[in-house]
Scaffold this motif. Structure first.
Motif, PDB file in Angstrom:
ATOM      1  N   VAL A  41       0.411   6.955  -6.030  1.00  0.00           N
ATOM      2  CA  VAL A  41       0.614   6.010  -4.925  1.00  0.00           C
ATOM      3  C   VAL A  41      -0.226   6.399  -3.714  1.00  0.00           C
ATOM      4  O   VAL A  41      -0.907   5.564  -3.111  1.00  0.00           O
ATOM      5  N   VAL A  42      -0.201   7.682  -3.345  1.00  0.00           N
ATOM      6  CA  VAL A  42      -0.926   8.077  -2.127  1.00  0.00           C
ATOM      7  C   VAL A  42      -2.422   8.253  -2.379  1.00  0.00           C
ATOM      8  O   VAL A  42      -3.246   7.909  -1.519  1.00  0.00           O
ATOM      9  N   ALA A  43      -2.792   8.798  -3.532  1.00  0.00           N
ATOM     10  CA  ALA A  43      -4.205   9.076  -3.783  1.00  0.00           C
ATOM     11  C   ALA A  43      -4.992   7.801  -4.059  1.00  0.00           C
ATOM     12  O   ALA A  43      -6.093   7.611  -3.524  1.00  0.00           O
ATOM     13  N   THR A  44      -4.444   6.914  -4.879  1.00  0.00           N
ATOM     14  CA  THR A  44      -5.190   5.705  -5.237  1.00  0.00           C
ATOM     15  C   THR A  44      -4.667   4.460  -4.524  1.00  0.00           C
ATOM     16  O   THR A  44      -5.447   3.648  -4.042  1.00  0.00           O
ATOM     17  N   GLY A  45      -3.336   4.320  -4.446  1.00  0.00           N
ATOM     18  CA  GLY A  45      -2.762   3.112  -3.843  1.00  0.00           C
ATOM     19  C   GLY A  45      -3.016   3.010  -2.357  1.00  0.00           C
ATOM     20  O   GLY A  45      -3.708   2.099  -1.884  1.00  0.00           O
ATOM     21  N   ILE A  46      -2.483   3.959  -1.598  1.00  0.00           N
ATOM     22  CA  ILE A  46      -2.681   3.941  -0.149  1.00  0.00           C
ATOM     23  C   ILE A  46      -4.150   4.161   0.181  1.00  0.00           C
ATOM     24  O   ILE A  46      -4.683   3.578   1.131  1.00  0.00           O
ATOM     25  N   GLY A  47      -4.829   4.983  -0.616  1.00  0.00           N
ATOM     26  CA  GLY A  47      -6.257   5.190  -0.401  1.00  0.00           C
ATOM     27  C   GLY A  47      -7.042   3.898  -0.486  1.00  0.00           C
ATOM     28  O   GLY A  47      -7.929   3.644   0.334  1.00  0.00           O
ATOM     29  N   ALA A  48      -6.727   3.065  -1.471  1.00  0.00           N
ATOM     30  CA  ALA A  48      -7.417   1.780  -1.621  1.00  0.00           C
ATOM     31  C   ALA A  48      -7.059   0.823  -0.485  1.00  0.00           C
ATOM     32  O   ALA A  48      -7.932   0.140   0.062  1.00  0.00           O
ATOM     33  N   LEU A  49      -5.791   0.764  -0.125  1.00  0.00           N
ATOM     34  CA  LEU A  49      -5.358  -0.146   0.942  1.00  0.00           C
ATOM     35  C   LEU A  49      -6.013   0.196   2.276  1.00  0.00           C
ATOM     36  O   LEU A  49      -6.382  -0.689   3.047  1.00  0.00           O
ATOM     37  N   ASN A  50      -6.174   1.486   2.545  1.00  0.00           N
ATOM     38  CA  ASN A  50      -6.783   1.901   3.808  1.00  0.00           C
ATOM     39  C   ASN A  50      -8.277   1.590   3.875  1.00  0.00           C
ATOM     40  O   ASN A  50      -8.863   1.614   4.965  1.00  0.00           O
ATOM     41  N   LEU A  51      -8.895   1.303   2.732  1.00  0.00           N
ATOM     42  CA  LEU A  51     -10.312   0.956   2.716  1.00  0.00           C
ATOM     43  C   LEU A  51     -10.560  -0.535   2.911  1.00  0.00           C
ATOM     44  O   LEU A  51     -11.709  -0.951   3.124  1.00  0.00           O
ATOM     45  N   LEU A  52      -9.494  -1.337   2.833  1.00  0.00           N
ATOM     46  CA  LEU A  52      -9.647  -2.786   2.905  1.00  0.00           C
ATOM     47  C   LEU A  52      -9.654  -3.289   4.342  1.00  0.00           C
ATOM     48  O   LEU A  52      -9.171  -2.629   5.260  1.00  0.00           O
ATOM     49  N   GLU A  53     -10.228  -4.485   4.496  1.00  0.00           N
ATOM     50  CA  GLU A  53     -10.162  -5.146   5.794  1.00  0.00           C
ATOM     51  C   GLU A  53      -8.709  -5.495   6.112  1.00  0.00           C
ATOM     52  O   GLU A  53      -7.933  -5.844   5.208  1.00  0.00           O
ATOM     53  N   PRO A  54      -8.303  -5.401   7.372  1.00  0.00           N
ATOM     54  CA  PRO A  54      -6.941  -5.803   7.732  1.00  0.00           C
ATOM     55  C   PRO A  54      -6.688  -7.258   7.363  1.00  0.00           C
ATOM     56  O   PRO A  54      -7.532  -8.131   7.572  1.00  0.00           O
ATOM     57  N   SER A  55      -5.539  -7.506   6.788  1.00  0.00           N
ATOM     58  CA  SER A  55      -5.147  -8.867   6.411  1.00  0.00           C
ATOM     59  C   SER A  55      -3.635  -8.910   6.294  1.00  0.00           C
ATOM     60  O   SER A  55      -2.970  -7.872   6.214  1.00  0.00           O
ATOM     61  N   THR A  56      -3.086 -10.099   6.259  1.00  0.00           N
ATOM     62  CA  THR A  56      -1.640 -10.247   6.143  1.00  0.00           C
ATOM     63  C   THR A  56      -1.115  -9.622   4.857  1.00  0.00           C
ATOM     64  O   THR A  56      -0.088  -8.932   4.857  1.00  0.00           O
ATOM     65  N   ARG A  57      -1.838  -9.845   3.752  1.00  0.00           N
ATOM     66  CA  ARG A  57      -1.400  -9.321   2.456  1.00  0.00           C
ATOM     67  C   ARG A  57      -1.483  -7.795   2.424  1.00  0.00           C
ATOM     68  O   ARG A  57      -0.546  -7.115   2.008  1.00  0.00           O
ATOM     69  N   ARG A  58      -2.608  -7.258   2.866  1.00  0.00           N
ATOM     70  CA  ARG A  58      -2.757  -5.807   2.862  1.00  0.00           C
ATOM     71  C   ARG A  58      -1.719  -5.130   3.755  1.00  0.00           C
ATOM     72  O   ARG A  58      -1.085  -4.147   3.377  1.00  0.00           O
ATOM     73  N   ASP A  59      -1.534  -5.671   4.953  1.00  0.00           N
ATOM     74  CA  ASP A  59      -0.596  -5.079   5.904  1.00  0.00           C
ATOM     75  C   ASP A  59       0.836  -5.116   5.378  1.00  0.00           C
ATOM     76  O   ASP A  59       1.617  -4.173   5.581  1.00  0.00           O
ATOM     77  N   ALA A  60       1.170  -6.190   4.672  1.00  0.00           N
ATOM     78  CA  ALA A  60       2.520  -6.306   4.118  1.00  0.00           C
ATOM     79  C   ALA A  60       2.770  -5.230   3.059  1.00  0.00           C
ATOM     80  O   ALA A  60       3.840  -4.612   3.020  1.00  0.00           O
ATOM     81  N   VAL A  61       1.768  -4.993   2.198  1.00  0.00           N
ATOM     82  CA  VAL A  61       1.931  -3.975   1.158  1.00  0.00           C
ATOM     83  C   VAL A  61       2.044  -2.592   1.783  1.00  0.00           C
ATOM     84  O   VAL A  61       2.857  -1.758   1.343  1.00  0.00           O
TER      85      VAL A  61
END
Length: 369
Positions: free
Chosen positions: A76-96
Motif C-alpha cells: 500500500v505505501v510503496a506502490t499505492g501511495i507512491g503512485a497516488l503522490n505522483l499524480l496530478e491533484p484531482s477529485t478522484r485521486r484526493d478521495a483515494v
C-alpha cells in the motif's frame, strides 16, 4: 540528506517493533496500523497525513521484515501511495488518498513482481530481459477500454483500489484507477513460497472506464513508472534488511545459551566466524540501503543505480544469513516450531521480487557499455 523527522526515528522504530510483536505469526490488524498513523505517514497535511518521507516509511518496512509480519502495508505505501503522490491533484485521486489515511481504502499499484526496469526507462522481464507491454487504454467515444495483464502483483487480492499504469492511445502515461470486481477485470491469486504475503495476476479485458478514472502524472515527473519500480524494489530491500537483522539477533542469542561439551557453542571458533560473516553481510546491506534511501530522498539522478546495488546485494545477503541461522540453530532450526523457516522463505521471495540479483546487476553493467 537528513529528514525533518530524524529525531523521531528511534521512537518510531520502538513503537513499530512493539506493535508488530503483539501480532506474532498472525496477520497484523489493519485498524491498528491506521490508529498508529502509519497509513498517513507519507501523505500531505491536507489529507490528514504527517507529510513525512520514504525514509520514515523505510523504518517501518524494515521492522515488518524483522517480524516477518503478515500485512499488506508494504504494498500500500510503496506502490499505492507512491503512485497516488505522483499524480496530478484531482477529485478522484484526493478521495483515494483520504480514504487510505482513514484506513477504509487499500490502494495497490499493479506492478508485476517479476519485472525490473531496464536501462533507458523501459520495463524488462527480469527472467528473460524481454520487453513487456504495459496496460493500454483505447478511447471509444466517451469511455476508455483498458486491456493488459500483470503477474505476481503484491497484495493484489487484498486491494480495494487497483492503480494500473497505462498508456493512452496518444502515448500519454498515467494511472487507471479501477475498483476490483468491475466487468472484465480479474484478480487471480498466485501461490508463492512465502505464506506471509499474497500475490495475484491482474488481467483486464476491455474494462470500461470513465475519463475521470484515468489520472495523469504530474507535469515534470521524470520516468514515473521507473520511479515506482525503484520505490518497490527499495521497499523489498528494506524488508530483506529486517529479515537479516532478525536472524543475526536470534542466532547470536541462541549460540550464547546453547551448550555443547559443557560450554556455549558461541565460544567455538567456527561459530564465531559464521556469526561474523552474518554481521558483515548485514552491515554492508544496511550501508547500501541507507545510500539508496538518501539518493531517493534527494532525487539524485543515479537513484536507479543505488537501488539496484541495494536490492541485488541485500536480497542475496538475507538468504545467506537466514540459511546460516538455520544451520547454527542445529536440529531445532529445521523444526516448524522454531519459525526460522518463515524468514528463509521470506528472504527467498524477496531475493527475486522486483528483479533478481542477476537482473539488477545486468542493469548496473549496462550503464558501463
Amino acid at each position: 540528506m537528513m529528514s525533518d523527522f530524524h529525531e523521531f526515528h528511534d521512537e518510531l522504530r520502538t513503537v513499530a517493533r512493539e506493535l508488530l510483536g503483539k501480532a506474532g505469526a498472525a496477520a497484523v490488524e489493519w485498524p491498528a496500523l491506521t490508529r498508529a498513523g502509519w497509513t498517513g505517514l507519507e501523505t500531505a497535511d491536507e489529507f490528514d497525513g504527517a507529510a513525512a518521507t520514504f525514509t520514515e516509511i523505510a523504518i517501518l518496512l524494515e521492522e515488518i521484515g524483522r517480524a516477518a509480519a503478515r500485512t499488506p502495508y508494504p504494498a500500500v505505501v510503496a506502490t499505492g501511495i507512491g503512485a497516488l503522490n505522483l499524480l496530478e491533484p484531482s477529485t478522484r485521486r484526493d478521495a483515494v488518498l483520504r480514504e487510505t489515511v482513514a484506513g477504509t481504502a487499500l490502494p495497490v499499484a499493479v506492478l508485476a513482481g517479476d519485472m525490473v526496469p531496464a536501462a533507458g526507462g523501459e520495463t524488462a522481464c527480469a527472467g528473460t530481459g524481454g520487453i513487456v507491454p504495459t496496460f493500454e487504454l483505447v478511447q471509444t467515444g466517451p469511455e476508455y477500454l483498458l486491456s493488459g495483464a500483470a503477474d505476481y502483483v503484491l497484495e493484489a487480492p487484498s486491494a480495494t483500489v487497483l492503480l494500473v499504469p497505462a498508456h493512452a492511445a496518444d502515448g500519454t502515461p498515467g494511472i487507471a484507477v479501477v475498483e476490483p470486481g468491475v466487468t472484465g477485470l480479474e484478480v487471480t491469486e498466485q501461490p508463492v513460497v512465502d505464506e506471509t504475503r499474497s500475490f495475484g495476476r491482474v488481467t483486464a479485458h476491455d474494462v470500461a472506464l470513465t475519463p475521470q478514472s484515468f489520472q495523469l502524472f504530474a507535469p515534470g515527473t521524470p520516468q514515473p513508472l521507473r520511479h515506482l519500480y525503484d520505490r518497490a524494489a527499495l521497499a523489498v530491500a528494506c524488508d530483506s534488511l529486517g529479515v537479516a537483522a532478525a536472524m543475526v539477533d536470534a542466532t547470536v542469542d541462541y549460540t550464547r545459551v546453547r551448550e555443547q561439551f559443557g560450554r556455549p557453542i558461541g565460544s567455538f571458533q567456527a561459530v564465531k566466524h559464521a556469526c561474523a560473516d552474518m554481521l558483515v553481510d548485514l552491515t554492508v546491506a544496511r550501508q547500501l540501503v541507507t545510500a539508496a534511501l538518501s539518493a531517493m530522498a534527494e532525487g539524485a539522478p543515479e537513484v536507479g543505480r543505488a537501488v539496484s546495488m541495494a536490492k541485488s546485494f541485500t536480497g542475496e545477503a538475507a538468504v545467506r544469513v537466514a540459511g546460516q541461522a538455520m544451520q547454527l540453530h542445529g536440529g531445532i532450526g529445521y523444526t516448524w516450531e522454531s519459525g526460522i523457516h518463515r524468514y528463509l522463505k521470506r528472504a527467498t521471495l524477496d531475493r527475486t521480487l522486483y528483479g533478481s540479483p542477476t537482473a539488477h546487476r545486468r542493469e548496473l553493467a549496462a550503464r558501463y557499455r
